[in-house]
Design a protein around this motif. Structure first.
Motif, mmCIF file in Angstrom:
data_model
loop_
_atom_site.group_PDB
_atom_site.id
_atom_site.type_symbol
_atom_site.label_atom_id
_atom_site.label_comp_id
_atom_site.label_asym_id
_atom_site.label_seq_id
_atom_site.Cartn_x
_atom_site.Cartn_y
_atom_site.Cartn_z
ATOM 1 N N ILE A 49 0.845 -1.189 0.000
ATOM 2 C CA ILE A 49 0.000 0.000 0.000
ATOM 3 C C ILE A 49 0.883 1.243 0.000
ATOM 4 C CG2 ILE A 49 -1.773 1.275 1.276
ATOM 5 C CD1 ILE A 49 -2.489 -1.460 2.606
ATOM 6 N N LEU A 50 0.652 2.141 -0.958
ATOM 7 C CA LEU A 50 1.351 3.424 -0.982
ATOM 8 C C LEU A 50 0.451 4.499 -0.395
ATOM 9 C CD1 LEU A 50 3.081 3.563 -4.493
ATOM 10 C CD2 LEU A 50 4.184 3.264 -2.266
ATOM 11 N N LEU A 51 0.993 5.270 0.537
ATOM 12 C CA LEU A 51 0.316 6.451 1.049
ATOM 13 C C LEU A 51 0.933 7.653 0.357
ATOM 14 C CD1 LEU A 51 0.228 5.575 4.850
ATOM 15 C CD2 LEU A 51 -1.423 4.970 3.068
ATOM 16 N N ASP A 52 0.214 8.187 -0.634
ATOM 17 C CA ASP A 52 0.681 9.251 -1.521
ATOM 18 C C ASP A 52 1.851 8.760 -2.378
ATOM 19 O OD1 ASP A 52 -1.284 11.068 -0.806
ATOM 20 O OD2 ASP A 52 -0.092 11.959 0.786
ATOM 21 N N THR A 53 2.192 9.551 -3.389
ATOM 22 C CA THR A 53 3.230 9.123 -4.336
ATOM 23 C C THR A 53 4.306 10.183 -4.556
ATOM 24 O OG1 THR A 53 1.941 9.896 -6.248
ATOM 25 C CG2 THR A 53 1.599 7.606 -5.547
ATOM 26 N N ILE A 83 -3.195 5.210 -2.038
ATOM 27 C CA ILE A 83 -4.176 6.042 -1.347
ATOM 28 C C ILE A 83 -3.669 7.471 -1.332
ATOM 29 C CG2 ILE A 83 -5.505 6.369 0.761
ATOM 30 C CD1 ILE A 83 -4.871 3.443 1.467
ATOM 31 N N LEU A 84 -4.430 8.376 -1.924
ATOM 32 C CA LEU A 84 -4.020 9.771 -2.046
ATOM 33 C C LEU A 84 -4.742 10.605 -0.987
ATOM 34 C CD1 LEU A 84 -4.064 10.089 -5.936
ATOM 35 C CD2 LEU A 84 -2.099 9.648 -4.448
ATOM 36 N N SER A 85 -3.962 11.243 -0.121
ATOM 37 C CA SER A 85 -4.545 12.057 0.946
ATOM 38 C C SER A 85 -5.250 13.282 0.386
ATOM 39 C CB SER A 85 -3.459 12.490 1.936
ATOM 40 O OG SER A 85 -2.486 13.304 1.286
ATOM 41 N N HIS A 86 -4.641 13.901 -0.616
ATOM 42 C CA HIS A 86 -5.206 15.042 -1.335
ATOM 43 C C HIS A 86 -4.443 15.138 -2.642
ATOM 44 C CE1 HIS A 86 -1.725 16.749 0.687
ATOM 45 N NE2 HIS A 86 -1.852 17.900 0.030
ATOM 46 N N ASP A 90 2.828 17.568 -4.943
ATOM 47 C CA ASP A 90 3.883 16.899 -4.184
ATOM 48 C C ASP A 90 3.376 15.654 -3.475
ATOM 49 O OD1 ASP A 90 2.475 18.919 -2.725
ATOM 50 O OD2 ASP A 90 3.858 18.677 -1.049
ATOM 51 N N HIS A 91 2.095 15.331 -3.674
ATOM 52 C CA HIS A 91 1.523 14.099 -3.131
ATOM 53 C C HIS A 91 1.001 13.175 -4.228
ATOM 54 C CE1 HIS A 91 1.563 15.254 1.189
ATOM 55 N NE2 HIS A 91 1.703 16.443 0.632
ATOM 56 N N THR A 92 0.936 13.674 -5.449
ATOM 57 C CA THR A 92 0.388 12.882 -6.558
ATOM 58 C C THR A 92 1.357 12.717 -7.720
ATOM 59 O OG1 THR A 92 -0.561 14.856 -7.611
ATOM 60 C CG2 THR A 92 -1.954 13.671 -6.037
ATOM 61 N N GLY A 93 2.512 13.398 -7.675
ATOM 62 C CA GLY A 93 3.399 13.445 -8.837
ATOM 63 C C GLY A 93 3.898 12.094 -9.310
ATOM 64 N N GLY A 94 4.040 11.148 -8.388
ATOM 65 C CA GLY A 94 4.487 9.819 -8.783
ATOM 66 C C GLY A 94 3.368 8.890 -9.202
ATOM 67 N N SER A 95 2.136 9.399 -9.232
ATOM 68 C CA SER A 95 0.979 8.562 -9.579
ATOM 69 C C SER A 95 0.934 8.212 -11.055
ATOM 70 C CB SER A 95 -0.326 9.273 -9.202
ATOM 71 O OG SER A 95 -0.397 9.497 -7.821
ATOM 72 N N ALA A 96 1.433 9.132 -11.875
ATOM 73 C CA ALA A 96 1.350 8.960 -13.321
ATOM 74 C C ALA A 96 2.596 9.533 -13.969
ATOM 75 C CB ALA A 96 0.097 9.652 -13.872
ATOM 76 N N GLY A 97 2.959 8.982 -15.122
ATOM 77 C CA GLY A 97 4.123 9.466 -15.847
ATOM 78 C C GLY A 97 3.817 9.640 -17.313
ATOM 79 N N ASN A 110 -1.242 -2.309 -11.636
ATOM 80 C CA ASN A 110 -2.162 -3.265 -11.032
ATOM 81 C C ASN A 110 -2.814 -2.749 -9.751
ATOM 82 O OD1 ASN A 110 -1.571 -5.218 -13.042
ATOM 83 N ND2 ASN A 110 0.277 -5.805 -11.938
ATOM 84 N N ALA A 111 -2.534 -1.512 -9.414
ATOM 85 C CA ALA A 111 -3.053 -0.951 -8.159
ATOM 86 C C ALA A 111 -4.409 -0.296 -8.367
ATOM 87 C CB ALA A 111 -2.071 0.080 -7.601
ATOM 88 N N LYS A 112 -5.203 -0.319 -7.300
ATOM 89 C CA LYS A 112 -6.375 0.539 -7.222
ATOM 90 C C LYS A 112 -5.950 1.856 -6.583
ATOM 91 C CE LYS A 112 -9.630 -2.193 -8.844
ATOM 92 N NZ LYS A 112 -10.356 -1.846 -10.106
ATOM 93 N N TYR A 113 -6.363 2.950 -7.180
ATOM 94 C CA TYR A 113 -6.059 4.291 -6.667
ATOM 95 C C TYR A 113 -7.293 4.810 -5.932
ATOM 96 C CZ TYR A 113 -1.808 4.846 -9.556
ATOM 97 O OH TYR A 113 -0.554 4.737 -10.118
ATOM 98 N N TYR A 114 -7.121 5.179 -4.670
ATOM 99 C CA TYR A 114 -8.236 5.634 -3.844
ATOM 100 C C TYR A 114 -8.092 7.128 -3.571
ATOM 101 C CZ TYR A 114 -9.030 0.668 -2.987
ATOM 102 O OH TYR A 114 -9.279 -0.677 -3.145
ATOM 103 N N LEU A 115 -9.135 7.904 -3.898
ATOM 104 C CA LEU A 115 -9.115 9.338 -3.659
ATOM 105 C C LEU A 115 -10.529 9.850 -3.459
ATOM 106 C CD1 LEU A 115 -8.993 11.306 -6.908
ATOM 107 C CD2 LEU A 115 -8.294 8.926 -7.001
#
Length: 243
Positions: A49-53, A83-86, A90-97, A110-115
């Protein structure tokens, strides 16, 4: 259950919201600060589980978060939950490239992204706000891997609980993880450093500074009584603390 701090390093950032890697000497611009940027990996045995990226900071052409995971022997395909806190960059930049041109894809296939859906709706309206990276937000808005949270509180897994706190942004959420008698708490930008507990002010960069301040008072008392493990996303040194 294991906690791994996936530090991207130290950065200076000012009102421009441009994050500059700290070289040990440079000063930030007006209103600037020196902060760390640290997403967290929670390993349960069956889940990663990743807490923010983080920022999505690249070093030698590779996302630092991916290098940090590789150093732990973990591939991006193994991440099960993000799981994205907001939705500040600086909390989402690693979510997508970026793949090519202006096309983006999610970093963890393969992850589910929760926001929070309401947080996304708010963020997408901030078209001139440099705190957001809109190509990533547009991808998250319409992607089958995204799970939108509409409630103010609830469960993501049997051990992971979210709660809308609304201090730093209108629908900022905190994450609490239970591991037997142990509680792991992630307050994200409402509790970004340990010093926010000892110097609890009404910070101007919060959407509702009074709300954040009151929450920190409550969390500090509860953390000490129940001996929480607290994660600090912008710590310069102490990113995990047992209270």
């Amino acid at each position: 259950m294991e906690i791994t701090a996936l530090s991207e390093g130290l950065f200076t950032v000012d009102r421009s919201k441009i994050f500059v890697p700290y070289n040990g000497q440079q000063a930030s611009g007006p209103g600037g600060v020196l902060i760390g940027v640290t997403p967290f990996l929670i390993s349960t045995g069956n889940e990663y589980i990743l807490l923010d990226t983080g920022l999505g900071y690249e070093k030698d052409g590779k996302l630092q978060i991916l290098q940090s995971l590789q150093d732990q022997g973990i591939q991006p395909e193994q991440i099960t939950h993000v799981i994205l806190s907001h939705l500040h960059k600086d909390h989402t930049g690693g979510s997508a490239g970026k793949t090519s041109g202006t096309s983006y894809q999610l970093t963890f296939p393969n992850a589910k992204y929760y926001l929070q859906k309401r947080e996304l709706d708010f963020a997408r309206q901030q078209t001139d706000n440099p705190s957001y990276h809109h190509p990533a937000l547009n991808l998250l808005a319409d992607h089958p891997q995204v799970v939108f949270l509409d409630d103010d509180a609830g469960q993501i897994t049997g051990q992971v609980h979210f709660e809308v706190s609304s201090g730093h942004t209108p629908f900022h959420q905190t994450i609490t993880i239970k591991d037997g008698e142990k509680t792991i708490f992630y307050g994200a930008d409402e509790l970004p450093q340990y010093s926010y507990l000892t110097n609890n002010f009404n910070y101007k960069n919060d959407f509702n500074g009074r709300q954040s301040m009151d929450l920190r008072t409550k969390w500090h008392t509860q953390a000490q009584q129940e001996h929480w493990t607290v994660l600090f996303c912008h710590a310069k040194q102490r990113s995990v603390a047992e209270l």
